[in-house]
Structures are given as structure tokens and as C-alpha cells.
Design an enzyme around this catalytic site. Structure first.
Site, PDB file in Angstrom:
ATOM      1  CG  ASP A  15      -1.772   0.809   1.368  1.00 36.58           C
ATOM      2  OD1 ASP A  15      -2.311   1.733   0.161  1.00 36.58           O
ATOM      3  OD2 ASP A  15      -2.764   1.108   1.896  1.00 36.58           O
ATOM      4  N   GLY A  18      -0.230   5.718  -4.598  1.00 39.98           N
ATOM      5  CA  GLY A  18      -0.588   6.733  -4.764  1.00 39.98           C
ATOM      6  C   GLY A  18       0.234   8.132  -4.003  1.00 39.98           C
ATOM      7  CB  THR A  61     -12.512  -7.973  -5.491  1.00 41.70           C
ATOM      8  OG1 THR A  61     -13.369  -7.963  -3.591  1.00 41.70           O
ATOM      9  CG2 THR A  61     -13.049  -9.693  -5.139  1.00 41.70           C
ATOM     10  CG  ASN A  63      -8.004  -1.666  -5.355  1.00 39.58           C
ATOM     11  OD1 ASN A  63      -7.308  -3.110  -5.260  1.00 39.58           O
ATOM     12  ND2 ASN A  63      -8.128  -1.201  -4.701  1.00 39.58           N
TER      13      ASN A  63
HETATM   14  C1  IPE Z   1      -5.518  -2.766  -0.515  1.00 40.89           C
HETATM   15  O1  IPE Z   1      -5.498  -1.224  -0.759  1.00 40.89           O
HETATM   16  C2  IPE Z   1      -5.707  -3.539  -2.010  1.00 40.89           C
HETATM   17  C3  IPE Z   1      -4.384  -3.498  -2.603  1.00 40.89           C
HETATM   18  C4  IPE Z   1      -2.904  -3.071  -1.805  1.00 40.89           C
HETATM   19  C5  IPE Z   1      -3.853  -3.901  -3.436  1.00 40.89           C
HETATM   20  P1  IPE Z   1      -6.272  -0.292  -0.832  1.00 40.89           P
HETATM   21  O2  IPE Z   1      -5.999   0.518  -0.708  1.00 40.89           O
HETATM   22  O3  IPE Z   1      -7.336  -0.048  -1.915  1.00 40.89           O
HETATM   23  O4  IPE Z   1      -6.938  -0.537   0.343  1.00 40.89           O
HETATM   24  P2  IPE Z   1      -7.861   0.479   1.273  1.00 40.89           P
HETATM   25  O5  IPE Z   1      -9.426   1.041   0.873  1.00 40.89           O
HETATM   26  O6  IPE Z   1      -6.656   1.633   2.130  1.00 40.89           O
HETATM   27  O7  IPE Z   1      -8.429  -0.507   2.249  1.00 40.89           O
HETATM   28  C1  IPE Z   2      -1.628   0.410  -2.883  1.00 37.94           C
HETATM   29  O1  IPE Z   2      -1.301   1.398  -3.151  1.00 37.94           O
HETATM   30  C2  IPE Z   2      -1.566  -0.372  -4.385  1.00 37.94           C
HETATM   31  C3  IPE Z   2      -2.735  -0.492  -5.035  1.00 37.94           C
HETATM   32  C4  IPE Z   2      -4.233  -0.892  -4.063  1.00 37.94           C
HETATM   33  C5  IPE Z   2      -3.374  -1.158  -6.705  1.00 37.94           C
HETATM   34  P1  IPE Z   2      -2.899   2.751  -3.372  1.00 37.94           P
HETATM   35  O2  IPE Z   2      -2.933   2.725  -5.128  1.00 37.94           O
HETATM   36  O3  IPE Z   2      -3.848   2.542  -2.550  1.00 37.94           O
HETATM   37  O4  IPE Z   2      -1.937   3.753  -2.944  1.00 37.94           O
HETATM   38  P2  IPE Z   2      -2.404   4.399  -1.599  1.00 37.94           P
HETATM   39  O5  IPE Z   2      -2.860   4.410  -1.030  1.00 37.94           O
HETATM   40  O6  IPE Z   2      -3.417   5.311  -2.682  1.00 37.94           O
HETATM   41  O7  IPE Z   2      -0.939   5.373  -1.565  1.00 37.94           O
HETATM   42 MG    MG Z   3      -4.347   2.674  -0.547  1.00 38.51          MG
END
Ligand code: IPE
Ligand code: IPE
Ligand code: MG
Length: 243
Positions: A15, A18, A61, A63
Site C-alpha cells: 500500500d 498513490g 475486488t 479496487n
Molecule cells: C488494499 O489496498 C488493496 C491492495 C493493496 C491491492 P487499498 O489501498 O485498496 O485499501 P483501502 O482502500 O485503503 O482499504
Molecule cells: C496500493 O497503493 C496499490 C493498489 C491498491 C493497487 P494505493 O494505490 O492504494 O496507494 P494509496 O493508498 O492511494 O497511497
Molecule cells: Mg491504498
């Protein structure tokens, strides 16, 4: 306190891609691209810590609710990763398995997954599981459906027990999960490995996923080794000790 052995099976919620990009004024997709590099570093480092199986959360699921352009970038990255890293996996004896639902994925991604799994199926050195289009609840429901189908076809006669049920999960056959790591400071499971997490240790790290690699994994493993795992029992030396 008894020393805990190396974790055989480590699972990571990768995680913070972004936020990594945002901190640099870059689009989110750049964070995902750097995230793939971090994944490669981490897979390479894992055996050095005695890890035999690594499961990573690549796409949940939930995402699908992200903007279409970001979803499409993530599909592109998995396409690329599962094609371009196959030679290395082959060389290093890595068996690849993709956990989660195939339905809903683009046809060419499904084909790439099938090919990558088939090509590495005989490898025994290391098991890499990529959870993609994965949700713990959906996986448990799928296991329940599989059991019901077996039952209907007269395939199972014994009463349902945990071992039989777990055969229907997409992680069937992998060792128990010892350690679950989540990066970026968030402290939740987000529907990852609900069944498999039953007795895992949890380590939360502030590192954003694109910065991850051998050093951060080593810190998580060190933390794990200091944990006392009791599995509901008591330490042998405490059984006779007075209060
Ligand atoms: C969990 O991360 C899914 C993956 C790392 C692929 P998210 O960033 O999607 O989860 P939330 O929204 O913070 O719970
Ligand atoms: C994890 O990074 C990757 C996926 C969930 C695919 P994020 O995309 O959730 O990154 P943040 O949480 O927005 O920083
Ligand atoms: Mg995330």
C-alpha cells in the site's frame, strides 16, 4: 521467551503507491510503476530471510471502484509483470500462482495468468502468490460453492471440516500464513486473506510500497522473530510455574 523461527509464508498488502507519487507531484500511475520495481526487489530478497512463500495483494475486488484509467494501468502492469519476469522465475525456481477470481478480468490477462502458472508449475524453490481481483470474502464464498458442487456430485461423503473447506480456497496447498505486513501506515486487512490470517502475526510499517525492499523486509522479519506465538496454548515452561 522462545525464539520464533523464520516465517515460512509472508503476505504483504502493498500500500501507498498513490501517496508516494503525490508526494513527488507525479500522477498516481507512476507510483504503481515504481511499486512493480519494489515487488521485484522484495521477491528477490525473500529467500534470504528463509521465506518459502510470498503472497502479495495486487488488486482487490474493491479496487474496481477506482477511475477507469487507473484500473487499466494496473491491468497493464500485471500483464507486463507476468510476461517479463517469467524467465527470471524460471531460472530461480519460482512457482507463480494467481489468487482470486478470473471472471471479470480482461481476456488477455486471463490468458497470461494461465500461461505463467503453467510455465512455472513444476518449480519448487519458492512459491509466489499474486492476489489479483481478490477478496477474502469472495474467496470464502467460492470455497463454499466448490464444496456444495462436490457434495452434489457425490464426490465428498465425509462431514465438512476445516481442512476439506480450505481445499476450495484459492490459496489451497500453500503453507499457513505466518506474517502479514501492511505498508504505508494503514492498519487494516482490506479484505485480504480473511481465512488464512487466523493465526498470522501482523506487522505495520510506515514505508510507502515503492520504497520497499530488502531492508524493510528484514526489519519486518526481525519484528516477527521477537514475537511469542502461542496459538491459544501456554508456554511449556509456564505450565508448572507458580502465578
Ligand atoms: C488494499 O489496498 C488493496 C491492495 C493493496 C491491492 P487499498 O489501498 O485498496 O485499501 P483501502 O482502500 O485503503 O482499504
Ligand atoms: C496500493 O497503493 C496499490 C493498489 C491498491 C493497487 P494505493 O494505490 O492504494 O496507494 P494509496 O493508498 O492511494 O497511497
Ligand atoms: Mg491504498
Amino acid at each position: 521467551m522462545s525464539a520464533t523461527a523464520d516465517p515460512r509464508h509472508v503476505a504483504i498488502i502493498m500500500d501507498g503507491n498513490g501517496r508516494w507519487a503525490k508526494a513527488r507531484g507525479l500522477p498516481r500511475v507512476m507510483g504503481h510503476r515504481e511499486g512493480v520495481k519494489a515487488l521485484k526487489r522484495t521477491v528477490e530478497a525473500a529467500p534470504r530471510f528463509g521465506i518459502e512463500c510470498l503472497t502479495v495483494f495486487g488488486f482487490s475486488t474493491e479496487n474496481w471502484s477506482r477511475p477507469a484509467a487507473e484500473v487499466s494501468e494496473l491491468m497493464g502492469l500485471v500483464r507486463n509483470y507476468l510476461s517479463s519476469d517469467l524467465d527470471r522465475m524460471e531460472r530461480e525456481g519460482v512457482r507463480l500462482r494467481v489468487l482470486g477470481r478470473r471472471e471479470g478480468l480482461p481476456e488477455d490477462v486471463k490468458a497470461i495468468i494461465t500461461r505463467a502458472e503453467a510455465r512455472t508449475a513444476h518449480n519448487r524453490q519458492f512459491l509466489l502468490q499474486v492476489a489479483f481481483n481478490y477478496g477474502g470474502r469472495a474467496d470464502i464464498v467460492a470455497a463454499a460453492r466448490r464444496y456444495a458442487e462436490k457434495l452434489a456430485s457425490g464426490d465428498v461423503t465425509a462431514q465438512l471440516d476445516e481442512a476439506e473447506f480450505a481445499q476450495g480456497l484459492s490459496s489451497a496447498g500453500a503453507p499457513d500464513v505466518d506474517l502479514i505486513i501492511r505498508t504505508s501506515g494503514e492498519q487494516r486487512l482490506s479484505n485480504f486473506l480473511l481465512w488464512e490470517a487466523a493465526y498470522a502475526e501482523f506487522v505495520f510499517q510506515d514505508t510507502l510500497w515503492p520504497d520497499y525492499g530488502e531492508a524493510a523486509l528484514g526489519e519486518a522479519v526481525d519484528t516477527f522473530r521477537r514475537r511469542e506465538r502461542r496459538f491459544g496454548g501456554v508456554e511449556a515452561r509456564d505450565v508448572m510455574a507458580a502465578g
